[in-house]
Design an enzyme around this catalytic site. Sequence first.
Site, PDB file in Angstrom:
ATOM      1  N   ASP A 101     -84.525  -8.357  -8.402  1.00  0.00           N
ATOM      2  CA  ASP A 101     -85.826  -9.039  -8.333  1.00  0.00           C
ATOM      3  C   ASP A 101     -86.787  -7.872  -8.102  1.00  0.00           C
ATOM      4  O   ASP A 101     -86.573  -6.911  -7.322  1.00  0.00           O
ATOM      5  CB  ASP A 101     -85.848  -9.886  -7.099  1.00  0.00           C
ATOM      6  CG  ASP A 101     -86.886 -10.746  -7.228  1.00  0.00           C
ATOM      7  OD1 ASP A 101     -87.626 -11.070  -8.218  1.00  0.00           O
ATOM      8  OD2 ASP A 101     -87.401 -11.408  -6.087  1.00  0.00           O
TER       9      ASP A 101
ATOM     10  N   HIS B 193     -89.165  -3.988 -16.531  1.00  0.00           N
ATOM     11  CA  HIS B 193     -87.483  -4.638 -16.620  1.00  0.00           C
ATOM     12  C   HIS B 193     -87.020  -3.434 -17.103  1.00  0.00           C
ATOM     13  O   HIS B 193     -85.773  -3.382 -16.947  1.00  0.00           O
ATOM     14  CB  HIS B 193     -87.865  -5.498 -17.800  1.00  0.00           C
ATOM     15  CG  HIS B 193     -88.440  -7.054 -17.314  1.00  0.00           C
ATOM     16  ND1 HIS B 193     -87.354  -7.695 -16.238  1.00  0.00           N
ATOM     17  CD2 HIS B 193     -89.501  -7.624 -17.364  1.00  0.00           C
ATOM     18  CE1 HIS B 193     -88.231  -8.725 -15.892  1.00  0.00           C
ATOM     19  NE2 HIS B 193     -89.408  -8.665 -16.532  1.00  0.00           N
TER      20      HIS B 193
ATOM     21  N   LEU C 280     -64.062  -1.412 -13.988  1.00  0.00           N
ATOM     22  CA  LEU C 280     -64.937  -2.331 -13.533  1.00  0.00           C
ATOM     23  C   LEU C 280     -65.065  -3.923 -14.125  1.00  0.00           C
ATOM     24  O   LEU C 280     -65.129  -3.554 -15.415  1.00  0.00           O
ATOM     25  CB  LEU C 280     -66.359  -1.758 -13.406  1.00  0.00           C
ATOM     26  CG  LEU C 280     -67.337  -2.689 -12.775  1.00  0.00           C
ATOM     27  CD1 LEU C 280     -67.116  -2.705 -11.314  1.00  0.00           C
ATOM     28  CD2 LEU C 280     -68.742  -2.034 -13.147  1.00  0.00           C
TER      29      LEU C 280
END
Length: 323
Positions: free
Chosen positions: A99, A116, A210
């Site tokens: 955020d 972004h 991962l």
Amino acid sequence: MLSLQFSLPPFENRRSRSKSKLASPNLHDRSCSCRNVMHFLPSISLPKSRIFATAADVVVEEKKRNESVIGPGAPVKKEIFPAGLRRESMPKHVAVVMDGNVRWARKRGLPPGSGHEAGVRSLRELIELCCKWEIRVLTVFAFSSDNWFRPKVEVDFLMSLFEKGIKEELENFVRENIRISVIGDSSKLPKSLQKLITDTEEITKNNSGLQLIVAASYSGQYDIVQACQSIAHKVKDGVIQPEDINKSLIEQELETNCTEFPYPDLLIRTSGELRVSNFLLWQLAYTELFFARSLWPDFGEADFVEALHSYQQRQRHYGGRDP
């Protein structure tokens, strides 16, 4: 939540960013290195000329910053594990609500897309750190089901960026041994993107490094509802009886059944907001929460270490008491 190539000015308050970008860790003991993986998460709509025209400027600027710190060609000290963290106490599953991208851009007088893009760089760094520090699962909130209420032209642009990015990075996922899983209401995604996600999950399903879980068109409430619907159908069909319904059965029907570790040990939310925003509502029942004041593009290695230190200092009782 996130975007692709946008031009950035010199970074401010990146804290440990340059240090972590310079390191080239030896990951032979770990099956993924996670460099240059994350270019595929979408964000807000901007003209294509703003997306691709100055992508090289970002790389050049970062290189200049790096050379100003250690000098071109200087040897880099390799740090595999941060001092003060206990390897045996690392969380297996970390979830992140990313955020603050737009606020980061506004503070600098930049278009939202620049924030972004900076957020994508932070995510790429976090993926590398998770691999290096042997965290097994990283779940990121990329596109909320509420984001569908944005203007159609913006949503269409986000979906096209998502699709283009996955196509470009699939080879990296395979090479870096990363397993990709996407959770959310995929029925709302474009058909071509649905097929691409299915293919990507199939191609990477046996990767042992991962596991990156991307929550797209996701809602924690929807996740629980669809699990209940699935169980109800099984009861109706006589596959199970109502008394068979328990916590384990519900867990099997949640979308996080794609991972061996469906319950996050640690949730990180950036930008100082103190809420979970309809993310993994069932799965967060006993998750440790860490709220960072940094905006997501400023969240770097030092912030992640701080969150992990906080996590390791806590005692997890799961409703019990100290012995």
